[in-house]
Design an enzyme around this catalytic site. Sequence first.
Site, PDB file in Angstrom:
ATOM      1  CG  ASP A 218      -1.729  -1.245   1.406  1.00  0.00           C
ATOM      2  OD1 ASP A 218      -2.138  -1.832   0.402  1.00  0.00           O
ATOM      3  OD2 ASP A 218      -1.959  -1.649   2.571  1.00  0.00           O
TER       4      ASP A 218
ATOM      5  CD  GLU B 151      -8.861  -2.732  -1.211  1.00  0.00           C
ATOM      6  OE1 GLU B 151      -9.352  -2.805  -0.081  1.00  0.00           O
ATOM      7  OE2 GLU B 151      -8.085  -3.615  -1.655  1.00  0.00           O
TER       8      GLU B 151
HETATM    9  O1  FUB Z   1      -3.271  -3.601   3.407  1.00  0.00           O
HETATM   10  C1  FUB Z   1      -4.569  -3.830   3.878  1.00  0.00           C
HETATM   11  C2  FUB Z   1      -5.571  -3.498   2.807  1.00  0.00           C
HETATM   12  O2  FUB Z   1      -5.312  -4.286   1.654  1.00  0.00           O
HETATM   13  C3  FUB Z   1      -5.501  -2.078   2.302  1.00  0.00           C
HETATM   14  O3  FUB Z   1      -6.067  -1.153   3.173  1.00  0.00           O
HETATM   15  C4  FUB Z   1      -6.179  -2.249   1.011  1.00  0.00           C
HETATM   16  O4  FUB Z   1      -6.059  -1.162   0.134  1.00  0.00           O
HETATM   17  C5  FUB Z   1      -5.540  -3.518   0.487  1.00  0.00           C
HETATM   18  O5  FUB Z   1      -4.308  -3.262  -0.126  1.00  0.00           O
END
Ligand code: FUB
Length: 327
Positions: free
Chosen positions: A19, A226
């Site tokens: 991320d 996301e």
């Molecule tokens: O790293 C945890 C979660 O997985 C993140 O918040 C999302 O964007 C995905 O990458």
Amino acid sequence: MTKKPKQNQPIVEHIFTADPSAHVFEGKIYIYPSHDLDHNEPSNDNGDQYKMEDYHVLSMDDFDSPVVDHGEALHMKNVPWVKKQMWAPDAAYKNDTYYLYFPARDKDEIFRIGVATSDNPAGPFTPQESYIPGSFSIDPAVLVDEDGRSYMYFGGLWGGQLEKWQTGSFKPDAEGPAETAPALGPIVAELSDDMLTFKQEPKEISIVDEDGNPLLAGDEDRRFFEGAWVHKYNGYYYLSYSTGSTHNIVYATSKDPQGPYTYKGKILEPVIGWTTHHSIVQFEDKWYLFYHDSSLSDGVNHKRSVKFTEIHYNEDGTIQTIDPYKE
Ligand code: FUB
């Protein structure tokens, strides 16, 4: 200190990182990643395997320099409101201060977004006592605009709980819209001048297709899932994000930071591992995509590694699609 990073290779191998939010601060590249824990517990759609407890800040003087791990910048044991799962962070600079924004589950296991401050881009960061009032869900990304206004973009489906906030309050059993209904968009909130609270009620961003129709929830190749990120190029705001279940990084553009945004195309083909999450940053006269995959762990979804690659714009402002495994 680790060796000079290569395009499309893990930039560090001594810890798992994911991320990545990349910024140029004080003339160097600073990367704010999640710090994946090296465990072997099973995975589920709620994301319980992403058990992260702290953040490390990475930096490099330029793309020919080694990557420095500045060590632990913030640990959840020092954040009073956090119970678990410190997920994808971002950072911003304003008011002679560096701000680290991070999502985590509060004592009721509801994802909220917190902020911590430092006078050094590498931290350590001092957290606020409580999360940002009115914040919810995951994956904050902050744009400090050229006019001095700042916006936080956030939200994520499934484990990120965005579906559960459709009525404005948390409904633990709520599900996403029907496939034929408009998809849920990311959320935007303008930040107050002190960067610690929202200036306005968070609102949903609309993402529309080339005919002006909202992307539908069933359009999994293009709809928001996301990992929102907003950057500016030639006077346009570029909102890029993960499509989650179809594993694309795609983008949409607008003349207004709060949208609506018009879908434009794909930036990154699916990577090894379930999640894909990125940021886009200009360094000197080139543009770079920071992203992650699970190649170093042979595909274990929660053991990821940050990588980078250069991105290229076409004359009309569209971005060329990258397949990170084809050199
Ligand atoms: O790293 C945890 C979660 O997985 C993140 O918040 C999302 O964007 C995905 O990458």
